[in-house]
Design a protein around this motif. Structure first.
Motif, short mmCIF file in Angstrom:
data_model
loop_
_atom_site.label_atom_id
_atom_site.label_comp_id
_atom_site.label_asym_id
_atom_site.label_seq_id
_atom_site.Cartn_x
_atom_site.Cartn_y
_atom_site.Cartn_z
N ILE A 32 -24.35 22.00 51.65
CA ILE A 32 -24.34 23.19 50.80
C ILE A 32 -23.65 24.34 51.53
CG2 ILE A 32 -26.43 22.57 49.52
CD1 ILE A 32 -27.94 24.51 51.39
N PRO A 33 -23.00 25.26 50.80
CA PRO A 33 -22.40 26.43 51.45
C PRO A 33 -23.46 27.42 51.89
CG PRO A 33 -22.08 26.53 49.07
CD PRO A 33 -22.73 25.20 49.36
N ILE A 34 -23.20 28.09 53.00
CA ILE A 34 -24.12 29.11 53.52
C ILE A 34 -23.37 30.44 53.60
CG2 ILE A 34 -25.60 29.80 55.44
CD1 ILE A 34 -25.75 26.92 56.31
N GLU A 35 -24.05 31.51 53.23
CA GLU A 35 -23.45 32.84 53.40
C GLU A 35 -24.50 33.82 53.90
OE1 GLU A 35 -21.86 34.26 49.71
OE2 GLU A 35 -23.82 34.81 48.91
N ALA A 36 -24.03 34.86 54.57
CA ALA A 36 -24.91 35.90 55.11
C ALA A 36 -25.00 37.06 54.13
CB ALA A 36 -24.39 36.40 56.45
N SER A 37 -26.19 37.60 53.99
CA SER A 37 -26.43 38.75 53.12
C SER A 37 -26.94 39.90 53.98
CB SER A 37 -27.46 38.38 52.04
OG SER A 37 -27.76 39.47 51.23
N GLY A 38 -26.18 40.99 54.05
CA GLY A 38 -26.57 42.14 54.84
C GLY A 38 -27.64 42.98 54.15
N ARG A 39 -28.11 44.00 54.86
CA ARG A 39 -29.12 44.89 54.27
C ARG A 39 -28.59 45.47 52.95
NH1 ARG A 39 -26.51 48.49 58.14
NH2 ARG A 39 -27.55 47.42 59.85
N HIS A 40 -29.47 45.57 51.97
CA HIS A 40 -29.04 46.10 50.68
C HIS A 40 -30.24 46.57 49.86
CE1 HIS A 40 -29.68 41.74 49.92
NE2 HIS A 40 -30.21 42.18 48.77
N VAL A 41 -29.92 47.27 48.79
CA VAL A 41 -30.94 47.85 47.91
C VAL A 41 -30.68 47.40 46.48
CG1 VAL A 41 -31.89 50.01 46.98
CG2 VAL A 41 -31.18 49.88 49.38
N HIS A 42 -31.75 47.02 45.78
CA HIS A 42 -31.73 46.82 44.34
C HIS A 42 -32.52 47.99 43.73
CE1 HIS A 42 -30.31 42.64 44.69
NE2 HIS A 42 -31.19 42.51 45.68
N LEU A 43 -31.92 48.73 42.84
CA LEU A 43 -32.59 49.89 42.26
C LEU A 43 -33.06 49.62 40.83
CD1 LEU A 43 -30.19 52.77 43.38
CD2 LEU A 43 -32.50 52.34 44.24
N SER A 44 -34.21 50.19 40.48
CA SER A 44 -34.64 50.21 39.09
C SER A 44 -33.82 51.27 38.36
CB SER A 44 -36.12 50.55 38.99
OG SER A 44 -36.36 51.88 39.41
N SER A 45 -33.80 51.19 37.04
CA SER A 45 -33.04 52.18 36.26
C SER A 45 -33.55 53.58 36.49
CB SER A 45 -33.11 51.84 34.77
OG SER A 45 -32.50 50.60 34.50
N SER A 46 -34.87 53.73 36.57
CA SER A 46 -35.44 55.07 36.75
C SER A 46 -35.12 55.62 38.13
CB SER A 46 -36.96 55.04 36.52
OG SER A 46 -37.59 54.16 37.44
N ASP A 47 -35.18 54.79 39.16
CA ASP A 47 -34.84 55.28 40.50
C ASP A 47 -33.34 55.56 40.64
OD1 ASP A 47 -37.43 55.27 41.38
OD2 ASP A 47 -37.32 53.31 42.37
N LEU A 48 -32.52 54.77 39.96
CA LEU A 48 -31.08 55.04 39.95
C LEU A 48 -30.81 56.43 39.37
CD1 LEU A 48 -28.11 54.09 40.24
CD2 LEU A 48 -28.30 53.16 37.91
N GLU A 49 -31.48 56.77 38.27
CA GLU A 49 -31.28 58.09 37.65
C GLU A 49 -31.81 59.21 38.54
OE1 GLU A 49 -32.80 58.16 33.68
OE2 GLU A 49 -31.06 57.07 32.90
N LYS A 50 -32.92 58.97 39.22
CA LYS A 50 -33.46 59.99 40.13
C LYS A 50 -32.48 60.28 41.27
CE LYS A 50 -38.29 58.71 39.29
NZ LYS A 50 -39.46 58.00 39.87
N LEU A 51 -31.80 59.23 41.75
CA LEU A 51 -30.90 59.40 42.88
C LEU A 51 -29.53 59.92 42.48
CD1 LEU A 51 -31.75 56.13 44.85
CD2 LEU A 51 -32.13 58.48 45.66
N PHE A 52 -29.04 59.54 41.29
CA PHE A 52 -27.65 59.85 40.95
C PHE A 52 -27.48 60.66 39.67
CE2 PHE A 52 -27.38 56.11 43.67
CZ PHE A 52 -26.39 56.49 44.59
N GLY A 53 -28.55 60.84 38.90
CA GLY A 53 -28.45 61.66 37.70
C GLY A 53 -28.80 60.91 36.43
#
Length: 224
Positions: A32-53
């Motif tokens: 199977i293929p392997i890949e690396a995943s760096g640090r990241h964030v998944h945002l909820s819709s409400s938190d996205l609006e709080k952070l960006f408008g």
């Protein structure tokens, strides 16, 4: 040596060669293929609006290996008790709950006691501050170190003789081979075959683009 003995030896060599080819073929079917995943964030819709408008939508920068997932142009800052990490990737689309995925090195640097969890399992996980150029929020839970796992379709699972929630070991066929134990198989029609490691794990085995892993069955299912 009698002629008959010579023929027997030739036949034996031929059978051994056929067996080796068959074994290699079977091994290749379980790669199977392997890949690396760096640090990241998944945002909820409400938190996205709080952070960006209000009404804000993420801007897609490029598609990721998993269908429907993308890297966003937007970035955030993670603020922990000990340190700050700048320019952290946001992955879209939005989710029901905000989740931050770190490596152990990231967690130690930030001073965050992040538990080892499967993605999506955030109950009673670590808190953290997340900031954009416009605003800052605090999540009371959602910070985890993601367990390594394999995404695959039902067709992949059938081909590899695996099932959803099966626990396997995977030998990373890299410059510095390692065996990763207790890897969860996740089966969904919308997935693409791939094993995900965080950067600590990828660095440990000297993972390079295109490296593969060999599945080793354990006979275990999650919660067995």
């Amino acid at each position: 040596m009698e002629r008959g003995d010579l023929m027997d030896n030739n036949e034996l060599r031929s059978e051994i060669k056929k067996l080796v080819i068959k074994m290699k073929s079977e091994d290749n079917e379980k790669l199977i293929p392997i890949e690396a995943s760096g640090r990241h964030v998944h945002l909820s819709s409400s938190d996205l609006e709080k952070l960006f408008g209000s009404g804000y939508n993420l801007t897609e920068k490029r598609e990721l290996s998993q269908p429907g997932q993308f890297l966003a142009e937007e970035r955030v800052r993670l603020i922990g008790p000990k340190n700050v990490t700048e320019n952290v990737a946001i992955l879209g689309p939005t989710r029901d709950s905000t989740q931050v995925e770190l490596s152990m090195t990231d967690a130690v640097s930030l001073g965050v006691d992040a538990p080892l969890r499967l993605s999506g399992d955030i109950e009673d996980s670590a808190p953290l501050f997340i900031a954009s150029a416009k605003n800052m929020i605090k999540i009371n839970e959602g910070v985890i170190i993601a367990k390594c796992h394999i995404h695959m379709t039902p067709a992949d699972a059938e081909s590899l003789n695996l099932k959803d929630k099966e626990i396997v070991n995977v030998e990373a066929l890299t410059e510095r081979p390692l065996i990763f134990k207790n890897v969860l198989v996740r089966v969904n029609q919308d997935y693409k075959l791939n094993m995900h490691l965080d950067y600590d794990q990828a660095n440990a085995c000297l993972l390079k683009k295109g490296d593969m892993g060999r599945i080793i069955k354990t006979g275990r299912i999650e919660d067995d």
